[in-house]
Write a protein that holds these residues in place. Sequence first.
Motif, PDB file in Angstrom:
ATOM      1  N   TYR A 171      47.429  48.920  34.080  1.00  9.77           N
ATOM      2  CA  TYR A 171      47.589  48.105  35.290  1.00  9.77           C
ATOM      3  C   TYR A 171      48.811  47.215  35.125  1.00  9.77           C
ATOM      4  O   TYR A 171      48.785  46.232  34.388  1.00  9.77           O
ATOM      5  CB  TYR A 171      46.324  47.272  35.502  1.00  9.77           C
ATOM      6  N   ASN A 212      53.595  44.937  40.063  1.00 17.75           N
ATOM      7  CA  ASN A 212      54.668  45.606  40.779  1.00 17.75           C
ATOM      8  C   ASN A 212      56.000  44.857  40.665  1.00 17.75           C
ATOM      9  O   ASN A 212      57.060  45.419  40.921  1.00 17.75           O
ATOM     10  CB  ASN A 212      54.263  45.744  42.250  1.00 17.75           C
ATOM     11  N   GLU A 213      55.933  43.592  40.238  1.00 20.99           N
ATOM     12  CA  GLU A 213      57.176  42.826  40.067  1.00 20.99           C
ATOM     13  C   GLU A 213      57.945  43.293  38.836  1.00 20.99           C
ATOM     14  O   GLU A 213      59.016  42.773  38.533  1.00 20.99           O
ATOM     15  CB  GLU A 213      56.882  41.328  39.900  1.00 20.99           C
ATOM     16  N   TYR A 214      57.392  44.229  38.098  1.00 21.41           N
ATOM     17  CA  TYR A 214      58.034  44.720  36.887  1.00 21.41           C
ATOM     18  C   TYR A 214      58.513  46.161  37.090  1.00 21.41           C
ATOM     19  O   TYR A 214      58.034  47.077  36.421  1.00 21.41           O
ATOM     20  CB  TYR A 214      57.021  44.691  35.733  1.00 21.41           C
ATOM     21  N   PRO A 215      59.468  46.377  37.981  1.00 25.05           N
ATOM     22  CA  PRO A 215      59.831  47.754  38.309  1.00 25.05           C
ATOM     23  C   PRO A 215      60.329  48.576  37.115  1.00 25.05           C
ATOM     24  O   PRO A 215      59.996  49.754  37.000  1.00 25.05           O
ATOM     25  CB  PRO A 215      60.932  47.601  39.362  1.00 25.05           C
ATOM     26  N   VAL A 266      49.172  55.270  35.719  1.00 21.55           N
ATOM     27  CA  VAL A 266      49.706  53.932  35.930  1.00 21.55           C
ATOM     28  C   VAL A 266      49.170  53.418  37.254  1.00 21.55           C
ATOM     29  O   VAL A 266      49.182  54.124  38.254  1.00 21.55           O
ATOM     30  CB  VAL A 266      51.249  53.954  35.981  1.00 21.55           C
ATOM     31  N   SER A 267      48.692  52.182  37.240  1.00 20.66           N
ATOM     32  CA  SER A 267      48.200  51.577  38.462  1.00 20.66           C
ATOM     33  C   SER A 267      49.033  50.326  38.715  1.00 20.66           C
ATOM     34  O   SER A 267      49.062  49.426  37.894  1.00 20.66           O
ATOM     35  CB  SER A 267      46.725  51.240  38.242  1.00 20.66           C
ATOM     36  N   ARG A 268      49.752  50.326  39.820  1.00 21.04           N
ATOM     37  CA  ARG A 268      50.616  49.168  40.095  1.00 21.04           C
ATOM     38  C   ARG A 268      49.825  48.063  40.772  1.00 21.04           C
ATOM     39  O   ARG A 268      49.169  48.292  41.785  1.00 21.04           O
ATOM     40  CB  ARG A 268      51.787  49.572  40.997  1.00 21.04           C
ATOM     41  N   GLY A 269      49.893  46.871  40.217  1.00 18.95           N
ATOM     42  CA  GLY A 269      49.091  45.764  40.728  1.00 18.95           C
ATOM     43  C   GLY A 269      49.724  45.091  41.926  1.00 18.95           C
ATOM     44  O   GLY A 269      50.870  45.328  42.275  1.00 18.95           O
ATOM     45  N   GLY A 270      48.950  44.227  42.537  1.00 17.78           N
ATOM     46  CA  GLY A 270      49.425  43.553  43.740  1.00 17.78           C
ATOM     47  C   GLY A 270      50.055  42.205  43.470  1.00 17.78           C
ATOM     48  O   GLY A 270      50.472  41.515  44.390  1.00 17.78           O
ATOM     49  N   SER A 324      40.483  45.374  41.336  1.00 16.87           N
ATOM     50  CA  SER A 324      41.773  45.701  41.931  1.00 16.87           C
ATOM     51  C   SER A 324      42.128  47.181  41.739  1.00 16.87           C
ATOM     52  O   SER A 324      42.623  47.831  42.656  1.00 16.87           O
ATOM     53  CB  SER A 324      42.835  44.791  41.329  1.00 16.87           C
ATOM     54  N   ILE A 325      41.863  47.720  40.540  1.00 15.33           N
ATOM     55  CA  ILE A 325      42.134  49.153  40.321  1.00 15.33           C
ATOM     56  C   ILE A 325      41.287  50.004  41.254  1.00 15.33           C
ATOM     57  O   ILE A 325      41.717  51.021  41.777  1.00 15.33           O
ATOM     58  CB  ILE A 325      41.833  49.573  38.857  1.00 15.33           C
ATOM     59  N   GLY A 348      40.602  49.470  44.119  1.00 16.46           N
ATOM     60  CA  GLY A 348      41.079  49.416  45.497  1.00 16.46           C
ATOM     61  C   GLY A 348      40.432  48.308  46.308  1.00 16.46           C
ATOM     62  O   GLY A 348      40.355  48.370  47.529  1.00 16.46           O
TER      63      GLY A 348
END
Lengths: 679, 173
Positions: free
Chosen positions: A267, A270-273, A307-311, A325-326, A328
Amino acid sequence: MRQGNGGGDSVSPERLTSPEALNHLRERLLKQRDNSRTVINVCSGTGCLACGCSAVTAAFREALAESRLENVVELKTTGCHGFCERGPLVAVYPLGVFYQKVSPSDVKLIVDQTIKGGKLVNKLLYKDPQTKQVIPYEHEIPFYKKQMRLLLGLNMVMDPNSIEDYFILRGYQCMVRALFNMKPEEVVQEVLDSGLRGRGGAGFPTGKKWAACREAKAETKYIICNADEGDPGAFMDRSLLEGNPHSIIEGIVVGGYAVGAHQGFVYVRNEYPLAVKNLTYAIGTAREYGLLGRNILGSGFDFDIEVSRGGGAFVCGEETALIASIEGNIGTPRPRPPYPAEAGLFGLPTLINNVESWASVALIIEKGAKWFSSIGTASSKGTKVFALTGNINNTGLVEVPMGITLREIIYDIGGGCPRGKKFKAVQTGGPSGGTLIVESGEPEIHESLVAHGDIREEEEAISLLDLPVDFDELTKAGSMMGSGGMIVMDQDTCMVDMAKYFFNFLQEESCGKCLPCREGLQIILAVLKRIADGKGETKDLDTLEEVSQVMIDTSLCQLGGTAPNPVLSTLRYFRHEYLAHIQDKRCPAGVCKELVSHAIDETCTGCHVCFEPCPTDAITGKTKELHVIDQAKCIQCGACYQVCRFDSIKRVKRGGGDIVQLRAKEKWQPLKKRTAAVA
Amino acid sequence: MRSAAHETYDLEHTISAIVNRYGGKAVGLIMALQDVQKHYRYLPVEALKLVAEKMVLPIAQVYAVATFYRAFSLTPKGKHHICVCTGTACHVRQATVIVDDITRNIGIAPGETTPDGEISYETVNCLGACALGPLVTVDDEYHGNMTVMKMAAVLDKLRGKHVSVKETVEETA
Ligand SMILES: Cc1cc2nc3c(=O)[nH]c(=O)nc-3n(C[C@H](O)[C@H](O)[C@H](O)COP(=O)(O)O)c2cc1C
Ligand code: FES
Ligand code: FES
């Protein structure tokens, strides 16, 4: 050899079906590699990217082609070297020269002098800010010298997008060892014996968690790698994921084998592209080589990772919220027990660990529990990565053995506070850890501690900076290890403002599910705002303490449970600052806007620099003559303070009449000197 | 003018592709919404409905997720995107001065978009390059060690104005 940048060119992946096949491949790669050739490493971590390292890499490619050296010299883009403050960084091997703040226009010089001539380019070498000594080699730089870079070390020498680089560095050997030479129970025992404690914040013994998950009865189990890293000021997880994603993959597969899981999730926020990109790419190549997927290396063990991109919500770092969160859902935590090891993702047993913990697992299996537990203190084993940031000379990632003192980290490695400012405090444990370690030899802090009953009057406050860094020692001192953010604050930081900052952050990030956290944060924030605005009353301090206690006792998750730390610890060590705001309507550090005004003193050289940024044109004066700030126009934005190079702009107590000189130089005399002066 | 039918088709097509990318499962919901937002620069209500339909989820769940995470927006964002880090490390290095400065300069507060739809402005809690604080990103380009002077030049460039950076002032010193 595959040449970085995610683009593979030569070795086309073959599916490896046995450990021998992996060894053969490694030998072949080693043979292809000529160890005497020159390698240029350009750091391409996020920090250096932000400083423009891609242009440097491009310039190197061009310069090497121009000199017809492109086949002789290897150009490598690596992960973060940790010394991000000095980026873009370039290292040239086998010389081991370290160049800092390299710009594309310097590249030709490096190629001509260093690559072709073996000479150093002086202007790019590191110069110690204190001793002014020039230090050409990486391993001699004080920032690196005292570190023990077990986890971060490989970041500097490998291309994260080249699995072959990792093979050469004995990559995936730890996975082979676990899958072929150890029973799952033995792996769990090894982790137990190592004494590893989770690096995600709470320091829970990793082996115990693994044993619990192994014992849980279920057909399907899951593994999660917590790479949310919501803690502002911390970036070690990011650096590991970006720079050495394969070590994390290896650790996760070993974990899956140990507890009997076949699916893992990472997890990542998303701020870590770049971390998402490098990790996804690494998983892809590992799959192609048969190191993930069905029947890994012919061992009969199946395991895959998604890979699960977080919010990007802070509370999603909390394990139960992360699981929601994973799945959904919105990221709200739930009460524990049951712990995820018994009922986690989709209600099934789930083993969740932090990125750094997974990287440590890979190391433990490779080198053994005995070796690992020989590093560190009695209760805290191994190394810990800290993100040293804020008002400090050498900002960056610092990996040190447990047991080192904070003083060594801040002064020997970090080089102290910049511009000769005085060190005030260091905050560890993230926003909800929000705790402070201070140089408690200061008179006011001493008084504050006496008033609070923490020490007796005649006792000399020992400096907390000399505490060894260790989970338990820090907790005893009223602080905590946390995830490893270490934010250094100098004399210009106001502690009321910091507390306000953390509560603002937490109030925004609280999921709002439980009442004590939702309401408590708002009440405390309102009180802190009032104090910062000069409208506080002495009884407000009691309110702060009372509400804090309720939050600690009754919150659902540790966000609310640890949220009061910033206010309690600042109250403990900096009560005098709160009182100054309340009783004298004064902000000693000159930060709280409602309480300070800006004024220019006689050291002004009349350079006009402050004119430009002033949004209200409040500053007037002729060139080379004393400037003045029109107080009626000034909005206290601090822009002039930021640009003045002569320290001529002072922040003084608000309100007409006498201008009180509050510069820190006077305020911060050490205890001994003060008493001597009085005597 | 494109017809409404056309747009419906486009939307349907885009959302299907995105949802399929994540196997149509709830595990991919957050990622799917991120992709939708990347495509439209916000989350249109129609898109949320379609995502719910295709993932066979209650619309309430999709809506809850879309409003819970800070990165999602239900209103259109601007063409350009300014983002100021106000994480702890940046705060200690006076990020608030930069935040106030930008607010004054472009006339909108964090979280807002300029009326002409050109610029969106927001703050975040750490971009993971804390060594370079205070940190500002403009359309995903990083600007480290930000000062009010540098920010003015960055904003001018964003607006397409070419103003000589204040070297002249520096020299007089
Ligand atoms: C509010 C809150 C935020 C957290 N954020 C993180 C995080 O960003 N990363 C992390 O690894 N753990 C975080 N944790 C800790 C996790 O809940 C969990 O303990 C950890 O991932 C377990 O891994 P470890 O045993 O390897 O430390 C957080 C906890 C709380 C209460
Ligand atoms: S990104 Fe280059 S040193 Fe950290
Ligand atoms: S605190 Fe600003 S980038 Fe981390």
